[in-house]
Design a protein around this motif. Structure first.
Motif, PDB file in Angstrom:
ATOM      1  N   LEU A  48      -5.708  -0.715  -4.454  1.00 29.73           N
ATOM      2  CA  LEU A  48      -4.755   0.357  -4.716  1.00 29.73           C
ATOM      3  C   LEU A  48      -3.550  -0.320  -5.365  1.00 29.73           C
ATOM      4  O   LEU A  48      -2.798  -1.039  -4.699  1.00 29.73           O
ATOM      5  N   GLU A  49      -3.379  -0.140  -6.672  1.00 28.16           N
ATOM      6  CA  GLU A  49      -2.321  -0.801  -7.431  1.00 28.16           C
ATOM      7  C   GLU A  49      -1.259   0.237  -7.791  1.00 28.16           C
ATOM      8  O   GLU A  49      -1.530   1.155  -8.562  1.00 28.16           O
ATOM      9  N   THR A  50      -0.074   0.085  -7.233  1.00 27.62           N
ATOM     10  CA  THR A  50       0.981   1.075  -7.399  1.00 27.62           C
ATOM     11  C   THR A  50       2.104   0.518  -8.252  1.00 27.62           C
ATOM     12  O   THR A  50       2.740  -0.479  -7.887  1.00 27.62           O
ATOM     13  N   HIS A  51       2.354   1.168  -9.387  1.00 26.54           N
ATOM     14  CA  HIS A  51       3.485   0.811 -10.239  1.00 26.54           C
ATOM     15  C   HIS A  51       4.597   1.824  -9.978  1.00 26.54           C
ATOM     16  O   HIS A  51       4.495   2.990 -10.365  1.00 26.54           O
ATOM     17  N   VAL A  52       5.637   1.387  -9.292  1.00 26.35           N
ATOM     18  CA  VAL A  52       6.763   2.254  -8.937  1.00 26.35           C
ATOM     19  C   VAL A  52       7.736   2.283 -10.109  1.00 26.35           C
ATOM     20  O   VAL A  52       8.183   1.228 -10.578  1.00 26.35           O
ATOM     21  N   PHE A  53       8.066   3.489 -10.559  1.00 27.10           N
ATOM     22  CA  PHE A  53       8.932   3.605 -11.722  1.00 27.10           C
ATOM     23  C   PHE A  53      10.361   3.143 -11.404  1.00 27.10           C
ATOM     24  O   PHE A  53      10.909   3.453 -10.338  1.00 27.10           O
ATOM     25  N   ASP A  54      10.930   2.419 -12.349  1.00 29.13           N
ATOM     26  CA  ASP A  54      12.344   2.032 -12.286  1.00 29.13           C
ATOM     27  C   ASP A  54      12.676   1.260 -11.005  1.00 29.13           C
ATOM     28  O   ASP A  54      13.735   1.428 -10.410  1.00 29.13           O
ATOM     29  N   TYR A  55      11.748   0.410 -10.592  1.00 24.45           N
ATOM     30  CA  TYR A  55      11.963  -0.392  -9.385  1.00 24.45           C
ATOM     31  C   TYR A  55      11.408  -1.789  -9.619  1.00 24.45           C
ATOM     32  O   TYR A  55      10.288  -1.951 -10.109  1.00 24.45           O
ATOM     33  N   PHE A  78       4.126  -4.121 -16.236  1.00 24.38           N
ATOM     34  CA  PHE A  78       3.873  -3.051 -15.264  1.00 24.38           C
ATOM     35  C   PHE A  78       3.637  -3.676 -13.884  1.00 24.38           C
ATOM     36  O   PHE A  78       2.494  -3.748 -13.414  1.00 24.38           O
ATOM     37  N   PRO A  79       4.678  -4.165 -13.223  1.00 29.16           N
ATOM     38  CA  PRO A  79       4.490  -4.784 -11.899  1.00 29.16           C
ATOM     39  C   PRO A  79       3.915  -3.778 -10.907  1.00 29.16           C
ATOM     40  O   PRO A  79       4.298  -2.605 -10.897  1.00 29.16           O
ATOM     41  N   THR A  80       2.984  -4.248 -10.079  1.00 33.73           N
ATOM     42  CA  THR A  80       2.325  -3.353  -9.133  1.00 33.73           C
ATOM     43  C   THR A  80       2.376  -3.921  -7.721  1.00 33.73           C
ATOM     44  O   THR A  80       2.384  -5.131  -7.527  1.00 33.73           O
ATOM     45  N   ALA A  81       2.405  -3.007  -6.757  1.00 35.65           N
ATOM     46  CA  ALA A  81       2.250  -3.351  -5.343  1.00 35.65           C
ATOM     47  C   ALA A  81       0.787  -3.112  -5.002  1.00 35.65           C
ATOM     48  O   ALA A  81       0.295  -1.975  -5.093  1.00 35.65           O
ATOM     49  N   ASN A  82       0.080  -4.157  -4.611  1.00 35.14           N
ATOM     50  CA  ASN A  82      -1.364  -4.091  -4.442  1.00 35.14           C
ATOM     51  C   ASN A  82      -1.768  -4.035  -2.969  1.00 35.14           C
ATOM     52  O   ASN A  82      -1.288  -4.830  -2.158  1.00 35.14           O
ATOM     53  N   VAL A  83      -2.661  -3.109  -2.660  1.00 36.21           N
ATOM     54  CA  VAL A  83      -3.218  -2.970  -1.316  1.00 36.21           C
ATOM     55  C   VAL A  83      -4.734  -3.032  -1.427  1.00 36.21           C
ATOM     56  O   VAL A  83      -5.332  -2.287  -2.209  1.00 36.21           O
ATOM     57  N   ARG A  84      -5.358  -3.917  -0.654  1.00 38.85           N
ATOM     58  CA  ARG A  84      -6.812  -4.005  -0.678  1.00 38.85           C
ATOM     59  C   ARG A  84      -7.410  -2.916   0.195  1.00 38.85           C
ATOM     60  O   ARG A  84      -7.004  -2.744   1.353  1.00 38.85           O
ATOM     61  N   ILE A  85      -8.358  -2.172  -0.357  1.00 39.31           N
ATOM     62  CA  ILE A  85      -9.028  -1.108   0.383  1.00 39.31           C
ATOM     63  C   ILE A  85     -10.213  -1.710   1.118  1.00 39.31           C
ATOM     64  O   ILE A  85     -11.194  -2.136   0.502  1.00 39.31           O
ATOM     65  N   VAL A  86     -10.111  -1.750   2.434  1.00 36.15           N
ATOM     66  CA  VAL A  86     -11.123  -2.417   3.255  1.00 36.15           C
ATOM     67  C   VAL A  86     -12.267  -1.473   3.604  1.00 36.15           C
ATOM     68  O   VAL A  86     -13.444  -1.835   3.534  1.00 36.15           O
ATOM     69  N   ALA A  87     -11.911  -0.246   4.009  1.00 33.92           N
ATOM     70  CA  ALA A  87     -12.936   0.729   4.402  1.00 33.92           C
ATOM     71  C   ALA A  87     -13.582   1.316   3.152  1.00 33.92           C
ATOM     72  O   ALA A  87     -12.943   2.034   2.384  1.00 33.92           O
ATOM     73  N   LEU A  88     -14.834   0.969   2.936  1.00 31.70           N
ATOM     74  CA  LEU A  88     -15.540   1.433   1.748  1.00 31.70           C
ATOM     75  C   LEU A  88     -16.660   2.383   2.133  1.00 31.70           C
ATOM     76  O   LEU A  88     -17.189   2.314   3.242  1.00 31.70           O
ATOM     77  N   PRO A  89     -17.052   3.311   1.250  1.00 37.83           N
ATOM     78  CA  PRO A  89     -16.491   3.517  -0.081  1.00 37.83           C
ATOM     79  C   PRO A  89     -15.144   4.223  -0.035  1.00 37.83           C
ATOM     80  O   PRO A  89     -14.787   4.820   0.984  1.00 37.83           O
ATOM     81  N   SER A  90     -14.407   4.147  -1.137  1.00 37.26           N
ATOM     82  CA  SER A  90     -13.135   4.852  -1.224  1.00 37.26           C
ATOM     83  C   SER A  90     -13.412   6.327  -1.498  1.00 37.26           C
ATOM     84  O   SER A  90     -14.317   6.655  -2.272  1.00 37.26           O
ATOM     85  N   PRO A  91     -12.660   7.251  -0.882  1.00 35.35           N
ATOM     86  CA  PRO A  91     -12.917   8.675  -1.106  1.00 35.35           C
ATOM     87  C   PRO A  91     -12.545   9.151  -2.497  1.00 35.35           C
ATOM     88  O   PRO A  91     -12.968  10.236  -2.914  1.00 35.35           O
ATOM     89  N   LEU A  92     -11.753   8.378  -3.234  1.00 28.14           N
ATOM     90  CA  LEU A  92     -11.403   8.754  -4.604  1.00 28.14           C
ATOM     91  C   LEU A  92     -11.123   7.499  -5.412  1.00 28.14           C
ATOM     92  O   LEU A  92     -10.757   6.461  -4.863  1.00 28.14           O
ATOM     93  N   LEU A  93     -11.333   7.601  -6.728  1.00 29.86           N
ATOM     94  CA  LEU A  93     -11.138   6.480  -7.638  1.00 29.86           C
ATOM     95  C   LEU A  93     -10.515   6.998  -8.924  1.00 29.86           C
ATOM     96  O   LEU A  93     -10.726   8.158  -9.302  1.00 29.86           O
ATOM     97  N   GLY A  94      -9.747   6.150  -9.595  1.00 29.95           N
ATOM     98  CA  GLY A  94      -9.177   6.542 -10.869  1.00 29.95           C
ATOM     99  C   GLY A  94      -7.712   6.203 -10.970  1.00 29.95           C
ATOM    100  O   GLY A  94      -7.179   5.374 -10.227  1.00 29.95           O
ATOM    101  N   GLY A 104      11.946  -4.411  -7.065  1.00 30.44           N
ATOM    102  CA  GLY A 104      12.141  -5.157  -5.831  1.00 30.44           C
ATOM    103  C   GLY A 104      10.865  -5.839  -5.369  1.00 30.44           C
ATOM    104  O   GLY A 104       9.794  -5.669  -5.951  1.00 30.44           O
ATOM    105  N   ASP A 105      10.979  -6.608  -4.313  1.00 27.28           N
ATOM    106  CA  ASP A 105       9.853  -7.356  -3.745  1.00 27.28           C
ATOM    107  C   ASP A 105       9.258  -6.558  -2.587  1.00 27.28           C
ATOM    108  O   ASP A 105       9.915  -6.324  -1.574  1.00 27.28           O
ATOM    109  N   LEU A 106       8.001  -6.137  -2.742  1.00 27.38           N
ATOM    110  CA  LEU A 106       7.335  -5.344  -1.702  1.00 27.38           C
ATOM    111  C   LEU A 106       6.258  -6.142  -0.964  1.00 27.38           C
ATOM    112  O   LEU A 106       5.574  -5.584  -0.104  1.00 27.38           O
ATOM    113  N   TYR A 107       6.114  -7.430  -1.258  1.00 28.55           N
ATOM    114  CA  TYR A 107       5.062  -8.226  -0.625  1.00 28.55           C
ATOM    115  C   TYR A 107       5.223  -8.221   0.899  1.00 28.55           C
ATOM    116  O   TYR A 107       6.308  -8.432   1.434  1.00 28.55           O
TER     117      TYR A 107
END
Length: 310
Positions: free
Chosen positions: A253-260, A204-220, A262-265
């Motif tokens: 924020l870990e995003t698993h894009v379906f059927d993709y 399950f490859p993911t594109a990861n974004v670090r959330i700097v402004a805390l707290p996050s308004p939603l989790l899950g 590619g390199d998003l770094y």
């Protein structure tokens, strides 16, 4: 659009139409302020938005400030889309907090923006100790030569449109409620960083974004749509949290894009939240984690397919 930070120390505009506020989320109420400004300006006078950075609540109560709903970058993108002429991010510090209501009006609205019209919400307060309000602003306008328009608070289906209520909706996983108050789906964005690549190892490859402004308004875990530079929207599933199953630190924020594959770094990715699937869970066994991730993907695919067919 011109972007100004802190005090420029000079006049920036002439006969401008100005609105002032935190503009956190730029919800339907904020949008009504901007529409009123543009209506008054009629394309013949410049429109200016005055907002604050950091937000006043974060300055006065940094340890207990509510979650931010929108980044500065997202605000700028929205202001640009509305053809705002000037976005002024006033640095909120002790010096600004100590200004009296009269000083704020004189230095910001008169000397810097030469305002002819000022548009605010009916609950607007300003100046040291929030001493100024719509009534005092109107009186100052009569004396100094600008008009004041106070826009009523908005209700949607009996709920007040406010950043506080949007935060509550997001915290409760009520994305539909948040969308109604925002006038659009809630989104987060950021630049993709290199992570532990554990998701890729698990299939399950993911594109990861670090959330700097805390707290996050939603989790899950959420069914989402995602896009990045040069792409359209893609269906995806997101884990937003501390990743307790793998001993994570900080919020990602870990995003698993379906059927993709590619390199998003290094690219900026934007995520539009559609439905909450579940809360984050700690798994003792990696096999159980993988089984749950597969189930999350199936649920997200079904949810997104259903919304596309509506």
């Amino acid at each position: 659009m011109r972007v100004i930070r802190d005090n420029p120390g000079r006049q920036l505009l002439t006969s401008s139409v100005v609105t002032i506020g935190n503009f956190d989320a730029i919800h339907l109420g904020h949008q009504s302020l901007i529409r009123q400004c543009k209506s008054l300006a009629q394309g013949k006078r410049p429109v200016a938005v005055v907002t604050f950075e950091p937000l006043p609540m974060a300055f006065f109560r940094p340890e207990s400030a509510p979650a931010r709903l929108m980044s500065v970058r997202q605000k700028l993108k929205f202001f640009e889309s509305e053809d705002i002429d000037l976005a002024w991010f006033l640095r909120f510090n002790r010096k600004l907090a100590a200004k009296t209501a009269d000083e704020f009006v004189q230095q910001v609205l008169v000397e810097t923006l030469a305002a002819s019209d000022v548009v605010v919400g009916r609950d607007f307060h300003y100046g040291k100790g929030r001493e100024g309000n719509v009534d005092t602003l109107t009186e100052s306008g009569r004396e100094l030569g600008f008009n004041v328009t106070a826009v009523p608070m908005l209700d949607v289906e009996g709920q007040r449109v406010s950043s506080t209520n949007i935060r509550q909706c997001l915290a409760e996983g009520d994305l539909e409620g948040a969308t109604k108050l925002l006038g659009r789906p809630y989104r987060m964005s950021g630049r993709v960083i290199r992570g532990q690549q554990l998701g890729r190892k698990l299939g399950f490859p993911t594109a990861n974004v670090r959330i700097v402004a805390l707290p996050s308004p939603l989790l899950g875990v959420f069914a989402v749509r995602a896009r990045w530079q040069g792409s359209g929207w893609h269906n995806a599933v997101v884990n937003l949290g501390t990743r307790p199953a793998v001993g994570g630190e900080g919020i990602l924020l870990e995003t698993h894009v379906f059927d993709y594959d590619g390199d998003l770094y290094g690219k900026r990715i934007e995520v539009e939240f559609v439905k909450k699937l579940r809360d984050e869970t700690h798994f003792e066994d990696m096999d159980d984690l993988v089984l749950q991730m597969r189930e999350d993907e199936q649920q997200a695919r079904a949810c997104l397919e259903l919304t596309e067919n509506r």
